[in-house]
Design an enzyme around this catalytic site. Structure first.
Site, short mmCIF file in Angstrom:
data_model
loop_
_atom_site.label_atom_id
_atom_site.label_comp_id
_atom_site.label_asym_id
_atom_site.label_seq_id
_atom_site.Cartn_x
_atom_site.Cartn_y
_atom_site.Cartn_z
N GLY A 1 0.67 -0.89 0.17
CA GLY A 1 -0.24 0.20 -0.30
C GLY A 1 0.91 0.87 0.18
O GLY A 1 0.50 2.26 0.62
N SER A 2 1.93 1.27 -0.67
CA SER A 2 3.01 2.49 -0.50
C SER A 2 2.25 3.07 -1.70
O SER A 2 2.20 4.77 -1.13
CB SER A 2 4.09 2.08 -1.08
OG SER A 2 4.87 1.86 -2.04
N ASN A 3 1.72 2.65 -2.42
CA ASN A 3 1.10 3.40 -3.66
C ASN A 3 -0.14 4.64 -2.38
O ASN A 3 -0.67 5.98 -3.36
CB ASN A 3 1.15 3.15 -4.46
CG ASN A 3 1.93 2.64 -5.59
OD1 ASN A 3 2.82 3.95 -6.36
ND2 ASN A 3 2.63 2.44 -5.86
N LYS B 1 -15.00 -16.68 -9.97
CA LYS B 1 -14.14 -14.98 -10.84
C LYS B 1 -15.62 -13.79 -10.45
O LYS B 1 -15.98 -12.34 -9.94
CB LYS B 1 -13.41 -14.92 -11.97
CG LYS B 1 -12.75 -13.63 -12.08
CD LYS B 1 -11.79 -13.84 -12.97
CE LYS B 1 -11.07 -12.79 -13.31
NZ LYS B 1 -10.23 -12.63 -14.46
N ARG C 1 -4.39 -9.15 -9.35
CA ARG C 1 -5.59 -9.49 -10.29
C ARG C 1 -5.90 -8.76 -11.10
O ARG C 1 -6.29 -7.52 -11.30
CB ARG C 1 -6.46 -9.84 -9.93
CG ARG C 1 -6.29 -10.79 -8.39
CD ARG C 1 -7.64 -11.03 -7.46
NE ARG C 1 -6.92 -11.75 -6.60
CZ ARG C 1 -7.47 -13.11 -6.57
NH1 ARG C 1 -7.41 -13.64 -7.21
NH2 ARG C 1 -7.04 -13.87 -4.96
N LEU C 2 -5.52 -9.93 -12.27
CA LEU C 2 -6.23 -9.50 -13.94
C LEU C 2 -8.31 -9.35 -13.59
O LEU C 2 -9.07 -10.17 -13.44
CB LEU C 2 -5.71 -10.42 -14.78
CG LEU C 2 -6.27 -9.59 -15.61
CD1 LEU C 2 -5.86 -8.51 -16.64
CD2 LEU C 2 -5.68 -11.13 -16.70
N ASN D 1 -4.25 1.68 -13.88
CA ASN D 1 -3.57 0.94 -12.64
C ASN D 1 -2.01 1.85 -12.58
O ASN D 1 -1.84 2.25 -13.85
CB ASN D 1 -3.29 -0.16 -13.76
CG ASN D 1 -2.35 -1.16 -13.15
OD1 ASN D 1 -2.21 -1.27 -11.84
ND2 ASN D 1 -1.36 -1.86 -13.38
N HIS E 1 1.99 0.49 -12.81
CA HIS E 1 2.77 -0.68 -13.71
C HIS E 1 4.50 -0.36 -13.50
O HIS E 1 4.56 0.80 -13.93
CB HIS E 1 2.48 -0.70 -14.38
CG HIS E 1 3.15 -2.78 -15.61
ND1 HIS E 1 2.36 -3.72 -14.45
CD2 HIS E 1 4.36 -2.86 -16.04
CE1 HIS E 1 3.45 -5.03 -15.32
NE2 HIS E 1 4.44 -4.14 -16.02
C1 GAR Z 1 4.41 -1.75 -7.45
O1 GAR Z 1 5.28 -1.31 -7.00
C2 GAR Z 1 2.87 -1.00 -7.98
O2 GAR Z 1 3.73 -0.65 -9.76
C3 GAR Z 1 2.89 -2.89 -8.57
O3 GAR Z 1 2.94 -3.22 -7.14
C4 GAR Z 1 3.32 -2.63 -6.43
C5 GAR Z 1 2.87 -2.40 -4.97
O4 GAR Z 1 3.45 -1.23 -4.39
N1 GAR Z 1 1.40 -3.17 -9.14
C6 GAR Z 1 2.14 -4.64 -10.21
O5 GAR Z 1 2.80 -4.70 -10.30
C7 GAR Z 1 0.51 -4.33 -11.00
N2 GAR Z 1 1.21 -5.50 -12.14
P1 GAR Z 1 2.20 -0.69 -3.03
O6 GAR Z 1 0.96 -2.02 -2.81
O7 GAR Z 1 2.92 -0.34 -2.05
O8 GAR Z 1 1.73 0.19 -3.55
#
Ligand code: GAR
Length: 207
Positions: free
Chosen positions: A14-16, A67, A93-94, A109, A111
């Site tokens: 959850g840092s984003n 799903k 998840r997709l 999203n 990435h």
């Molecule tokens: C982040 O690096 C995000 O870009 C990646 O997971 C991490 C989540 O970090 N997402 C993916 O790879 C999606 N395909 P966070 O939970 O600290 O935000």
């Protein structure tokens, strides 16, 4: 201006989500988080909103026979909180057609690679293994494919010879934390439109 209601989907750290909370708190982002939904009861992301008065829900895939049923429950939860934009923040998840069509053009999203390179899981490891000299991160609208929707913003990060997956991931993550709030701000200001594969960003009229 009304605050755009975000529904944030998370699976882990959850840092984003934290970067989005910080941008809202600093007044940089005129948005409000209506609900945080995790598909993982143990997600650290849930702790980040504890005590903030933000609704949370844990909706796990294993609780549903299919799903479609799982995603229908997520859509219902998002709608019950008047979600205007669905924000995938480390949601691993997709999402299927039914979900996407419920929020058409309103799912974003982030990435950790420069798409269309290295979609899917472990993008940073894919980049290291491939030997690219530049990677980065991408914020995009979500379609039914794997990290294949129209691209909103991208930023490059140099890959050093001695980078490990951990060191590269850390540097990309720092950029993610700036890029995601910036893309959300553009959406909240009504400055994004989708034209086929291209996302058009209109100028800021207030300047
Ligand atoms: C982040 O690096 C995000 O870009 C990646 O997971 C991490 C989540 O970090 N997402 C993916 O790879 C999606 N395909 P966070 O939970 O600290 O935000």
């Amino acid at each position: 201006m009304n605050r755009t209601v975000l529904g944030v989907l998370v699976s882990g750290r959850g840092s984003n989500l934290q970067a989005i909370l910080d941008a809202i708190g600093a007044g940089l982002l005129k948005a409000k988080i209506g609900v945080v939904i995790s598909d993982n009861a143990d997600a650290q992301a849930l702790n980040r909103v504890a005590g903030l008065g933000i609704a949370t829900a844990v909706i796990e895939r294993k609780s549903f026979a299919s799903k479609i049923d799982f995603e229908t429950a997520i859509v219902a939860e998002l709608k019950s909180h008047q979600t205007e934009l669905v924000v995938l923040a480390g949601f691993m998840r997709l999402l299927g057609r039914n979900f996407i069509s419920s929020f058409s053009g309103r799912v974003m999203n982030i990435h950790p690679a420069l798409l269309p390179a290295f979609p899917g899981l472990e993008a940073q490891k894919q980049a290291i293994n491939y030997g690219v000299k530049i990677s980065g991160c991408t914020v995009h609208f979500v379609d039914e494919g794997m990290d294949s929707g129209p691209i909103i913003l991208q930023e490059a990060v140099l890959v050093n010879t001695d980078d490990t997956v951990e060191t590269l991931s850390k540097r990309i993550l720092e950029v993610e934390h700036v890029l995601y709030p910036r893309a959300l701000k553009l959406f909240c200001e009504g400055r994004l439109s989708i034209d086929g594969r291209r996302v058009i960003i209109t100028d800021d009229d207030s300047k």
